[in-house]
Design a protein around this motif. Structure first.
Motif, mmCIF file in Angstrom:
data_model
loop_
_atom_site.group_PDB
_atom_site.id
_atom_site.type_symbol
_atom_site.label_atom_id
_atom_site.label_comp_id
_atom_site.label_asym_id
_atom_site.label_seq_id
_atom_site.Cartn_x
_atom_site.Cartn_y
_atom_site.Cartn_z
ATOM 1 N N ALA A 84 -16.690 12.494 23.714
ATOM 2 C CA ALA A 84 -16.992 11.676 24.423
ATOM 3 C C ALA A 84 -17.695 12.464 25.870
ATOM 4 C CB ALA A 84 -15.742 11.078 25.058
ATOM 5 N N LEU A 85 -17.159 13.465 26.193
ATOM 6 C CA LEU A 85 -17.886 14.289 27.258
ATOM 7 C C LEU A 85 -19.203 14.655 27.125
ATOM 8 C CD1 LEU A 85 -17.437 15.435 30.081
ATOM 9 C CD2 LEU A 85 -16.393 17.539 29.151
ATOM 10 N N ALA A 86 -19.605 14.971 25.715
ATOM 11 C CA ALA A 86 -20.880 15.325 25.329
ATOM 12 C C ALA A 86 -21.952 14.042 25.321
ATOM 13 C CB ALA A 86 -20.895 16.059 23.838
ATOM 14 N N LEU A 135 -26.422 11.266 30.964
ATOM 15 C CA LEU A 135 -26.693 11.588 32.218
ATOM 16 C C LEU A 135 -28.038 12.328 32.252
ATOM 17 C CD1 LEU A 135 -23.184 12.228 33.804
ATOM 18 C CD2 LEU A 135 -24.868 10.311 34.387
ATOM 19 N N THR A 136 -28.227 13.237 31.329
ATOM 20 C CA THR A 136 -29.286 14.137 31.420
ATOM 21 C C THR A 136 -30.680 13.277 31.191
ATOM 22 O OG1 THR A 136 -28.838 15.017 29.250
ATOM 23 C CG2 THR A 136 -28.067 16.429 30.630
ATOM 24 N N ARG A 188 -7.009 14.929 19.578
ATOM 25 C CA ARG A 188 -7.312 14.249 20.950
ATOM 26 C C ARG A 188 -8.346 15.198 21.706
ATOM 27 N NH1 ARG A 188 -6.439 14.801 26.090
ATOM 28 N NH2 ARG A 188 -5.315 16.741 25.852
ATOM 29 N N LEU A 189 -8.421 16.498 21.592
ATOM 30 C CA LEU A 189 -9.404 17.377 22.403
ATOM 31 C C LEU A 189 -10.690 17.060 21.776
ATOM 32 C CD1 LEU A 189 -7.410 20.475 23.382
ATOM 33 C CD2 LEU A 189 -8.377 18.800 24.893
#
Length: 82
Positions: free
Chosen positions: A71-73, A79-80, A64-65
């Motif tokens: 997903a966060l990456a 965004l960058t 899960r992590l």
């Protein structure tokens, strides 16, 4: 020397961990020599079952992590680029 700003990965083969946990159990052909031996064996088996459940929960949490981290990456990369 490694760059401290870059993530350091590790290889954890989750399929192998689960396969090892669900392997066949070996039984001895000879019976217990006394009640105390049998009680100790039952206690050890119960502890091993608890360890197995804990390892499976740990594998599920790591999976899960990892997915959340990916997903966060992806979101940070998106965004960058803006």
């Amino acid at each position: 020397m490694t760059d401290p700003s870059k993530p350091v990965g590790f290889n954890l083969d989750l399929d192998q961990v689960l396969k090892d946990l669900s392997g066949t159990r070996r039984r001895r052909a000879r019976p217990a020599t006394n009640d105390m031996d049998a009680a100790v064996r039952r206690a050890v088996r119960a502890e091993m079952d608890d360890v197995e459940r804990a390892l499976k929960a740990l594998v599920a949490e790591v999976t899960r992590l990892r997915k959340a981290n990916e997903a966060l990456a992806t979101q940070v990369a998106r965004l960058t680029k803006r």
